[in-house]
Write a protein that holds these residues in place. Structure first.
Motif, PDB file in Angstrom:
ATOM      1  N   ASN A  46      68.330 108.273  -9.243  1.00 26.87           N
ATOM      2  CA  ASN A  46      69.179 108.974  -9.835  1.00 26.87           C
ATOM      3  C   ASN A  46      69.290 110.377  -8.986  1.00 26.87           C
ATOM      4  O   ASN A  46      68.546 110.632  -8.162  1.00 26.87           O
ATOM      5  CB  ASN A  46      68.691 109.304 -11.220  1.00 26.87           C
ATOM      6  N   VAL A  47      70.348 111.100  -9.492  1.00 27.41           N
ATOM      7  CA  VAL A  47      70.603 112.297  -8.602  1.00 27.41           C
ATOM      8  C   VAL A  47      69.472 113.396  -8.595  1.00 27.41           C
ATOM      9  O   VAL A  47      69.124 113.884  -7.299  1.00 27.41           O
ATOM     10  CB  VAL A  47      71.832 113.072  -9.340  1.00 27.41           C
ATOM     11  N   SER A  48      68.707 113.313  -9.595  1.00 28.12           N
ATOM     12  CA  SER A  48      67.379 114.501  -9.541  1.00 28.12           C
ATOM     13  C   SER A  48      66.314 113.779  -8.704  1.00 28.12           C
ATOM     14  O   SER A  48      65.217 114.517  -8.627  1.00 28.12           O
ATOM     15  CB  SER A  48      67.062 114.857 -11.042  1.00 28.12           C
ATOM     16  N   GLY A  49      66.320 112.355  -8.451  1.00 23.28           N
ATOM     17  CA  GLY A  49      65.047 111.828  -7.999  1.00 23.28           C
ATOM     18  C   GLY A  49      63.886 111.646  -8.640  1.00 23.28           C
ATOM     19  O   GLY A  49      62.804 110.851  -8.375  1.00 23.28           O
ATOM     20  N   LYS A  50      64.199 111.755 -10.429  1.00 19.56           N
ATOM     21  CA  LYS A  50      63.090 111.417 -11.207  1.00 19.56           C
ATOM     22  C   LYS A  50      63.044 109.949 -11.826  1.00 19.56           C
ATOM     23  O   LYS A  50      62.275 110.082 -12.761  1.00 19.56           O
ATOM     24  CB  LYS A  50      63.266 112.622 -12.395  1.00 19.56           C
ATOM     25  N   GLY A  51      64.020 109.467 -11.448  1.00 17.59           N
ATOM     26  CA  GLY A  51      64.268 108.010 -11.843  1.00 17.59           C
ATOM     27  C   GLY A  51      64.576 107.071 -10.621  1.00 17.59           C
ATOM     28  O   GLY A  51      65.263 107.338  -9.928  1.00 17.59           O
ATOM     29  N   ILE A  52      64.198 106.036 -11.012  1.00 19.76           N
ATOM     30  CA  ILE A  52      64.484 104.775  -9.762  1.00 19.76           C
ATOM     31  C   ILE A  52      64.852 103.502 -10.572  1.00 19.76           C
ATOM     32  O   ILE A  52      64.878 103.300 -11.628  1.00 19.76           O
ATOM     33  CB  ILE A  52      63.067 104.415  -8.926  1.00 19.76           C
ATOM     34  N   MET A  53      65.855 102.814  -9.665  1.00 19.62           N
ATOM     35  CA  MET A  53      66.486 101.538 -10.234  1.00 19.62           C
ATOM     36  C   MET A  53      66.367 100.580  -9.096  1.00 19.62           C
ATOM     37  O   MET A  53      66.616 100.889  -8.028  1.00 19.62           O
ATOM     38  CB  MET A  53      67.872 102.076 -10.788  1.00 19.62           C
ATOM     39  N   SER A  54      65.731  99.336  -9.365  1.00 23.02           N
ATOM     40  CA  SER A  54      65.822  98.179  -8.528  1.00 23.02           C
ATOM     41  C   SER A  54      66.781  97.138  -8.839  1.00 23.02           C
ATOM     42  O   SER A  54      66.820  96.684  -9.997  1.00 23.02           O
ATOM     43  CB  SER A  54      64.514  97.795  -8.424  1.00 23.02           C
ATOM     44  N   GLY A  55      67.438  96.571  -7.824  1.00 24.38           N
ATOM     45  CA  GLY A  55      68.208  95.290  -8.114  1.00 24.38           C
ATOM     46  C   GLY A  55      67.626  94.155  -7.581  1.00 24.38           C
ATOM     47  O   GLY A  55      66.809  94.240  -6.508  1.00 24.38           O
ATOM     48  N   HIS A  56      67.479  92.905  -8.244  1.00 23.53           N
ATOM     49  CA  HIS A  56      67.008  91.877  -7.666  1.00 23.53           C
ATOM     50  C   HIS A  56      67.481  90.543  -7.755  1.00 23.53           C
ATOM     51  O   HIS A  56      68.717  90.756  -8.074  1.00 23.53           O
ATOM     52  CB  HIS A  56      65.638  91.436  -8.923  1.00 23.53           C
ATOM     53  N   ALA A  57      66.956  89.715  -6.734  1.00 25.85           N
ATOM     54  CA  ALA A  57      67.789  88.435  -6.318  1.00 25.85           C
ATOM     55  C   ALA A  57      68.389  87.798  -7.639  1.00 25.85           C
ATOM     56  O   ALA A  57      69.439  87.162  -7.546  1.00 25.85           O
ATOM     57  CB  ALA A  57      66.945  87.490  -5.681  1.00 25.85           C
TER      58      ALA A  57
END
Length: 1749
Positions: free
Chosen positions: A161-172
């Motif tokens: 996210n914008v603040s770098g405090k959260g991550i998100m992953s996309g999977h096959a």
């Protein structure tokens, strides 16, 4: 946002050579590209290639081509790059801060599968995805990696996210998973967020939404919780291919997706909450975009392609130049880059909340940035690059910004000062003040560090112009308020915020110490003042002297230099402080003693060695001495003893210096032996305590170490023998006796007999003690001892010695005590009297000499009077019976009430003289009533009257006089007194006296004689209002006679006789005054009249000048004419207004006409150019000859008028022939026709018309016909006759008009016949158009006569089929209408049908309408409220129609307040999951919950139906598009509530289930956002009380009472939620509109709660379970784990769980068994129904042990 191509950084190749990844450094200075050959290229900010390095494989044996680089990222400090490789490894390269620095591998992280993607959001934390589906975290500090979360699917994309405090992953498999290191309070969920239809290779996380794209050519925008917001479908676009990569702008407001030859741009619209697609950037032959990187300031976007090309794009919304100095680039709605054009320095201004930034301004000498968003204010310092964003509600741009302070921005807005510290995103402080001058505000933020103070932020400002407030900005409390006696015009704190200097308007300079709160004036006539930067030194100017305070702590010590100019500035740099002074045209600088400044700074910084070293260099003087003293005090406090010793040596304090020297030696010795600095040693600490004279503390330090000898030695040294002996006694010291002896010997040596006596007394040697006391001259002490000891009291010799000594020393009272002790009462009494100890004397006399008591009391009183204690003496005089003395004492003590009281008790006459004295006192304090009473008692009535007279209280004086004198005497007294006052010139007092005896006329006469007319008028107005105007006029005339004209004018005007004033001034030839009076007080035209008279009196040119001056020349001429002064008018007009002369002639002519002088009038009319008026004059006189003569001579146009006038006269005389001849001569035939018409001579009128005006003949005939028709039947016959005539002569059009004109409503047959004839003639003889007009006129008339068929036939004759159909419809001849429509115009068939339906509707024939138009019939049933019929009919139609009317009926029933019927309706007809019905369902649910008295077994059917209804609805929604929508979740919650209510109602009927009833009632509390809160808590409290759970009952019913009070007040703000902390009972609940419980029940509850609150046994806390959480709460307070609710009770299911087939359904085993057992034993149909419902709802019951009967 638009993309604009800037340049190509890397030229594409011919074949496939894709750019695998790219990254921008967070500090924007570097850009890295990794090519297909695994080389990393480094570019600078301008896009120039500056460096490169090769990556390496995990294992060299597999060769350099054994891997590809999948991703890379810069570290947050931009000095490292992390490289993700497919050979299962991540390398971290340290690239250094400068170009060309050696590239070193600083970390490597081996993995179990290929690394597919990687980001570096925070320090030391690299997040990466693996081919095996794991998302892991690598810590560069510990060189270890760990799994964040694992999935089963290949990780295709990773973003933060914008603040770098959260991550998100996309999977096959399309799954998108979110994880937060810190959710920053957003409350967003973690874990799987959504599943995308294809692998989301292009994944972007914006500020408000998530965007995903892949191989299905669709871009989908998801909400924060994974619901689809928007879909952009490009699958039909043949040019579009799969989306391969996405990038989010640093602000999160824009997203770019790369595909084939194209970049698609999406911008977030905050106002609409959606993504807007901008025009895509299409570049032919670019091929697939394989990598995107966005520069961290948002200004550039780089795209890497399949062919190895890297293109750079400019991303900006707009760009502008500010003041030709700065360039502002808007790279997003919420992000702006500001660049200094001259230095190239840049600042990125960004709204952290994503708000849109308005215009950016650069202020404060081009150093500070200011920008607004809708809800925040952005501020920045360009020099330090510190930026702030604070919450700020728009105020229309009225703020004023002050940038005088480099660390803080001061903002003034609407009387409020707000401080914002640069680099801090919170408002530092906000205060109310009206004073915006920066010289009246002082802010200090950590400007000079003080020892032991971390955060020092203070503000001084003005509350009002005389009051300064000082606030601590860190803690927010007020440090002090300085109230001053005059206006403050300058203030400033020192850099540490401990001292405040301020100057007032009187140029006085004051110093305020914030710590002590002391204020002192340090300088007068101060024209300049300033703190020296970096110190506490003050420089000021006093007239012609420069004043410097090197040590402001000693404000009296000031160094002064003579000046010949004014100080303009103060500079401190390069170790030098200079005061800049202007002396005339020259500028001179005075250098201050840097050393002294240095000392102050060293002291403030706590560097005492530096301070001492500095003082060593100075000569000793007053200032230096003050500094040594300061340093000595501070160094002692800081225990820097060597410095303290040096200070005392410098100050010449030898004893302290020696003492400290010895102390230092001890400390040094201890330090050498044991380490440390030695100051903690007990001897050192004790000696320091001795130095501060705190001997007890020193004793404590010694005693702690059992150093008793040292303590005793200390006390002996100090001659503190008592303390020394006390220590020895306490510790049982062997030298105790020796000590005592030494002490006594020392006392005797030093002649301390008293102390020696005390020692003897303590040893029990009383005789010795007495002797020593007497020797010391302390007989009182000896007496005390003798009286206390019997053996001494019996020793006559001792007593006599002591008594003699006491009497000699005049201690008579003590001697008396002594004599009384030995029962020598006579001597004791004498001593007491001598010593004035009267209290003891009286007490003794009462016992021993009762006869002397009275004399003693009098003597006591005399003594007290002598001592001026009058108050005390009074009672003693009363006791002794000396009343007069008592009164005197009371008067002397000013105890007037007591004096009066004593006086009133006296019976003898001698006391009368006191009344007057006391009365005079009361008169002096204006208590006249009391004074009067006393004067009367003292027989001094005249004095009382005089008192009232002097006080001007004539009424009271009069009352008193009336009581005591005859009316004549009173009147004479007053009148004579008034006349005396009159002679003295005291007219007001005299008037009051006259008024008192009702002699106002004498007062009026007095004022008249004295020429005091105002007062005279005032009295006349009061006593003779009817004579007031007359008096004014009379006075005015007298004053006029005395030539006092102005005063006369005033009285004329007051007498409403303004004309008298005007005439007075006219008589005195004072025209200006006359004009003024007339203008101000006369009517609207009065002043004009005066001006006219004035002018007339002047005459000639003077009159013209005067009138021109007033702008009244024309008005004056008009007035002259009105007053018949024609000569004056002619004179004025000739002199100045020649154009007015004709008007004067005209007015003169009219005057002459009125006078009957016609010939003269004729001449004047002609002169006025108005011969016509002369003609009219003669016509009026019927002098036709004269009229003819004048007309022919002067106005030929009027000849006709003369003839007309003659004709009119002839008509009046009925001489028609002559009249006609005159009119025809005058060529006015129309007048002849008019006169004939008026005479009802229509034939002559028509004759003249035919002959002279044939064109108007038709109109005349019509008029004639109208007249004829007005005359009734006779008139109608005339019209018919006329019509027939026209018909016979072939004038068919006129005949038709005549027939149509027939309107005799009494003969319908005649009307029909005439109108039909008209139509027939029109059809036969007139044109088609006219025939249609006639028929359309006749048709409606026939329908009015109800001749519908006739009308229709006429219409049909002319093919007017629609009109014919309308005629049949109006006659309700529907078959004919249908037949005509069918045969002649089939298009009208629908129209006839529609009309027929409307007819049936209007007639209310609904049953007939059903066969024609069902929907219309249903609407009619609904309108009429025939709902049963409506629903019955609708049910025969389709389901949709039925439910439309069910919904309408339900809405009606809810309004009528019958929700139960609504429920039954839906139970009967089914529950459709239409979104448009949801509000009805919610409203019905709410209304059912609001019903009173439904918590009983009898209401089960209703609650069961509601539960079944909600279940049916939820099941329908699950199958519809509304599944999992917010509405669905809300109805699921309503189903749960309804189930609890139904279960509770079922259990109510069975005593063994009362605990379940209570639990259900308590569980319902967690749904109070839907259930009325007061009702829920009331029912829960009663249920808990019923089963004996008094704790819960008390808390719930107490909450119910609070809610009830809140409902009465109209808000719930005052609710205390402390009882419900850490429970799932909601705090924020809707305010019920009214209380759901009666007032009586509420008062019952209040009484019970009061009783229980007095009972100590009830614990007022909610019960907790093994989770240490409230037992009914589903959510565990400590762990956050949510338990399932029991389907039977709603309580959390913790253990002994029974699970059902449907997931998420469970029950507590005990409650389930209890319910099952009760159902089996009682066969309760309600409980059976509950189990049946659970069987359906939960997908079956857990065991087959129960069947439904």
């Amino acid at each position: 946002m638009q993309l604009k191509h800037l340049k190509t950084l890397l030229t594409p190749q011919d074949g496939a050579a894709k750019v695998t990844c790219m990254a921008w450094a967070p500090n924007n200075s570097r850009f890295a590209v990794c090519t297909v050959d695994r080389v990393v290229l480094l570019y600078d900010e301008q896009g120039e290639r500056r460096d490169k390095f090769s990556t390496k494989p995990a294992d060299a044996k597999y060769g350099k081509k054994s891997y590809t680089v999948k991703a890379m990222a810069f570290s947050p400090d931009s000095t490292k790059i992390a490289i993700a490789q497919t050979d299962d490894i991540i390398y971290v390269y340290k690239i250094g801060e400068d170009w060309g620095d050696k590239k070193v591998i600083s970390n490597k992280f081996l993995q179990t599968s290929a690394v597919t993607c990687l980001i570096w959001p925070a320090d030391h934390a690299i997040v990466f995805g693996l081919a095996e589906g794991k998302v892991r975290l690598a810590n560069t500090k510990t060189n270890k990696s760990s799994t964040v979360y694992a999935t089963e699917s290949y990780v295709v994309s990773l973003t933060s996210n914008v603040s770098g405090k959260g991550i998100m992953s996309g999977h096959a498999d399309g799954t998108v998973v979110r994880y937060f290191f810190d959710d920053e309070g957003s409350g967003e969920s973690q874990g799987k967020v959504f599943t995308h239809p294809c692998p989301p290779y292009a994944l972007a996380w914006g500020a408000n939404s998530i965007i995903a794209g892949g191989c299905d050519k669709k871009v989908v925008a998801y909400g924060k919780e994974g619901h689809v917001l928007q879909t952009f479908d490009y699958s039909r676009d043949r040019t579009e291919k799969e989306f391969t990569v996405a990038a989010t702008s640093p602000s999160g407001q824009s997203v770019v997706l790369g595909s084939y030859d194209r970049l698609r741009v999406f911008n977030w619209s905050p106002r609409r909450g959606t993504w807007d697609e901008a025009s895509p950037k299409e570049i032919p032959n670019l091929y697939t975009i394989t990598a995107l990187a966005w520069k961290k300031d948002g200004s550039r976007l780089c795209a890497g392609t399949l062919c190895g090309g890297v293109e750079q794009f400019d991303c900006c919304l707009r760009r502008s130049i500010y003041k030709n100095k700065f360039e502002t680039t808007y790279v997003g709605l919420s992000q702006v880059i500001v660049r200094n054009l001259s230095t190239g320095m840049r600042v990125v201004l960004k709204s952290h909340y994503g708000y849109e930034i308005d215009e950016v301004k650069i202020m404060g000498k081009d150093r500070f940035l200011v920008a607004h968003t809708s809800d925040t204010l952005l501020l920045g310092d360009l020099m330090t690059n510190k930026l702030s964003e604070v919450a700020w509600q728009g105020s229309g741009g009225n703020e004023k910004f002050f940038f005088e302070n480099e660390t803080v921005c001061m903002i003034f807005n609407a009387g409020e000062l707000t401080l914002v510290e640069y680099g801090n995103n919170e408002i530092l402080g906000s205060v109310r003040t009206e004073f915006m001058n920066p010289h009246l505000i002082s802010v200090r933020l950590n400007e000079r560090k003080r020892k032991g103070v971390e955060d020092n932020k203070k503000l001084a400002y003005l509350i009002d112009i005389k009051t300064i407030a000082i606030v601590d900005l860190v803690s927010g409390y007020n440090l002090g308020t300085v109230s001053h006696d005059s206006k403050v015009d300058w203030l400033e704190m020192n850099e540490t915020g401990r001292k405040l200097l301020f100057r007032d308007k009187k140029l006085r300079l004051h110093l305020y110490d914030l710590e002590s709160g002391e204020k002192s004036t340090v300088l007068s006539f101060c024209s300049y003042v300033q703190w020296v930067p970096g110190s506490d030194v003050v420089v000021a100017q006093n007239r012609s002297a420069l004043c410097v305070w090197y040590n402001i702590h000693s404000a009296e010590r000031v160094t002064m230099f003579p000046l010949r100019g004014d100080i303009v500035d103060l500079e401190r740099s390069n170790g030098k402080t200079e005061v800049i002074v202007t002396e005339g045209v020259n500028t001179v600088s005075y250098t201050l003693d840097e050393g002294l400044i240095e000392f102050g700074t060293a002291i403030d910084d706590g560097d005492y060695y530096r301070a001492a070293a500095f003082l060593e260099t100075l000569e000793m003087c007053a200032e230096t001495e003050a500094m040594w003293k300061t340093l000595s005090k501070l160094s002692l406090e800081a225990q820097q003893l060597h410095i303290a010793e040096r200070c005392f040596a410098a100050l010449g304090d030898v004893s302290k210096a020696r003492f400290l020297n010895e102390t230092n030696k001890i400390a040094d010795r201890v330090a050498k032996e044991f380490g440390g600095d030695g100051t903690e040693h007990y001897q050192v600490k004790a000696r320091l305590a001795m130095l501060e004279k705190n001997y007890k503390l020193a004793e404590m330090y010694f005693m702690e170490q059992n150093a008793i000898d040292e303590v005793m030695e200390m006390y002996q040294e100090l001659h503190m023998w008592d303390d020394c002996i006390a220590v020895a006694e306490a510790k049982g010291h062997p030298e105790l006796e020796n000590l005592r002896r030494s002490y006594y010997a020392w006392l005797m040596e030093t002649n301390q007999n008293e102390r020696a006596g005390e020692v003897k007394e303590s040893e029990g040697d009383c005789m010795g003690a007495v002797n020593l006391f007497l020797k010391a001259g302390l007989p009182a002490k000896a007496a005390r001892l003798a009286m206390a000891r019997d053996e001494l009291a019996t020793n006559a010799d001792v007593i006599n010695r002591i008594a003699s000594a006491l009497i000699k020393g005049e201690f008579y009272e003590r001697a008396g005590d002594l004599f009384e002790r030995i029962r020598n009462n006579q001597r004791a009494l004498e001593c007491y009297r001598k010593g004035s100890a009267f209290r003891k004397a009286v007490e003794l006399a009462r016992v021993a000499f009762p006869s002397d008591v009275v004399k003693l009391e009098e003597a006591w009183g005399d003594y007290l009077v002598q001592q001026k204690q009058m108050d005390a003496a009074i009672n003693h005089y009363i006791e002794s019976g000396c009343s007069e003395k008592a009164i005197e004492a009371a008067i002397g003590a000013r105890q007037w009430k007591k004096a009066v009281h004593i006086l009133e008790l006296q019976e003898h006459q001698g006391a009368g003289k006191y009344y007057q004295r006391i009365a005079q006192h009361y008169a002096s304090i204006q208590e006249y009533e009391v004074a009067e009473r006393l004067f009367v008692k003292g027989d001094q009535i005249k004095a009382a009257i005089d008192m009232y007279t002097q006080a001007g209280r004539w009424e009271e004086a009069h009352k008193l006089a009336v009581k005591c004198m005859t009316p004549e005497e009173v009147s004479d007294l007053y009148v004579s007194r008034a006349k005396e006052l009159e002679k003295e010139g005291k007219y007001k007092e005299a008037e009051r006296l006259f008024a008192t005896v009702d002699q106002p006329d004498q007062a009026i006469t007095m004022y008249k004689k004295s020429n005091m007319y105002d007062d005279m008028i005032r009295l006349v107005a009061r006593h003779h209002p009817d004579l007031l105007q007359e008096t004014h006029v009379h006075l005015a005339k007298e004053l006029e006679a005395e030539s006092r004209l102005q005063e006369a004018e005033y009285h004329y005007l007051e007498g409403q006789e303004w004309k008298g004033a005007v005439n007075m001034y006219r008589g005195h030839d004072m025209w200006e005054e006359a004009f003024r009076v007339a203008k101000n007080h006369g009517g609207a035209g009065a002043h004009k009249q005066v001006a006219y008279l004035w002018a007339k009196s002047l005459g000639g040119e003077a009159a013209v000048k005067l009138l021109n001056k007033f702008g009244m020349l024309e008005t004056a001429i008009d007035l002259a004419m009105d007053n018949c002064s024609f000569e004056f008018a002619f004179e004025l007009a000739r002199l100045s207004l020649k154009q007015k002369i004709p008007e004067v002639h005209l007015k003169h002519a009219m005057f002459l006409e009125d006078e009957g002088k016609f010939a003269e009038a004729e001449a004047e009319f002609v002169k006025a150019g108005k011969p016509k008026e002369a003609v009219l004059m003669y016509v009026h006189q019927q002098d036709w000859t004269g009229a003819q003569r004048v007309a022919e001579a002067h106005d030929p146009d009027s000849v006709g008028d003369v003839l007309v006038g003659q004709a009119k006269t002839c008509f009046e005389q009925r001489d028609f022939q002559k009249a006609e001849a005159y009119l025809l001569r005058a060529q006015r035939p129309e007048l002849a026709i008019k006169y004939y018409k008026e005479a009802d001579m229509w034939s002559d009128a028509i004759r003249i018309c035919k002959e002279y005006l044939p064109g108007k003949l038709g109109i005349l005939q019509e008029e004639y016909e109208r007249e004829a028709s007005k005359k009734g039947p006779r008139g109608v016959e005339g019209v018919l006759e006329q019509a027939r005539e026209w018909e016979q002569t072939g004038e068919y059009a006129r005949a038709v008009d005549c027939y149509l004109r027939v309107k005799d409503t009494s003969n319908v047959a005649l009307l029909e016949k005439c109108w039909m004839k008209a139509a027939e003639l029109a059809i036969k003889f007139l044109g088609q158009e006219r025939a249609v007009d006639v028929v359309q006129a006749v048709g409606p008339r026939l329908t009015q006569l109800r001749k519908y068929s006739a009308a229709a036939e006429l219409y049909l004759n002319l093919d007017l089929i629609k009109d014919a159909v309308d005629a049949f419809i109006e006659g309700e001849e529907w078959n004919k209408a249908k037949r005509v429509a069918k045969e002649l115009d089939p298009r009208l068939e629908d129209y006839v049908d529609q009309c027929y339906k409307e007819h049936l509707k209007n007639q209310g024939k609904v049953d007939s309408l059903v066969g024609v138009d069902v929907m219309a019939a249903l609407d009619m049933y609904a309108e009429r409220g025939q709902w049963e019929k409506c629903l019955e009919t609708a049910s025969k139609q389709n389901y949709k129609v039925l439910h439309k009317y069910v919904a309408l009926y339900s809405t009606h029933l809810i309004k009528e307040g019958d929700p139960e019927k609504v429920l039954n309706l839906y139970i009967q007809h089914g529950v459709p999951a239409n979104p448009q019905n949801f509000n009805i369902y919610k409203r019905m649910f709410q209304e059912l919950l609001n019903q009173k008295d439904r918590d009983n077994a009898e209401s089960y059917r209703m609650w069961g139906d509601l539960r079944d209804f909600m279940l049916a609805l939820c099941e329908s929604m699950t199958k519809s598009s509304e599944a999992n929508s917010p509405a669905h979740e809300e109805f699921e919650q309503m189903l749960l509530i309804a189930h609890y209510y139904a279960s509770r109602s079922a259990a109510r009927g069975l005593d063994q289930l009362s605990a379940i009833v209570a639990k259900l009632s308590i569980s319902l509390l967690r749904h109070t956002e839907l259930i009325p809160a007061d009702k829920a808590f009331y029912e829960a409290g009663l249920a808990a009380k019923a089963v004996g759970w008094e704790n819960m009952a008390f808390i719930f019913l107490n909450r119910f009472l609070d809610l009830a009070d809140g409902i009465d007040e109209g808000n719930l703000d005052a609710l205390d939620h402390s009882d419900f902390q850490d429970t799932d009972i909601p705090f924020e609940v809707p305010l019920p509109a009214k209380l759901h419980v009666s007032v009586e029940k509420r008062e019952e509850i209040r009484d019970w709660v009061l009783t229980v609150s007095m009972d100590q046994r009830v614990e007022q806390v909610l019960p907790h379970d093994e989770r240490d959480t409230y037992e009914a709460s589903l959510l565990a307070a400590n762990t956050g784990i949510r338990s399932l609710p029991c389907v039977i009770t709603g309580y959390p299911v913790l253990r002994n769980k029974i699970e059902f087939k449907r997931p998420g359904m469970a029950a507590n085993k005990d409650d389930w068994n209890k319910f099952l057992m009760a159902t089996k034993t009682t066969h309760s149909p309600e409980c059976q129904d509950v189990l049946k419902f659970l069987n359906h709802w939960c997908g079956g019951l857990p065991t087959a042990g129960f069947s439904f009967h």
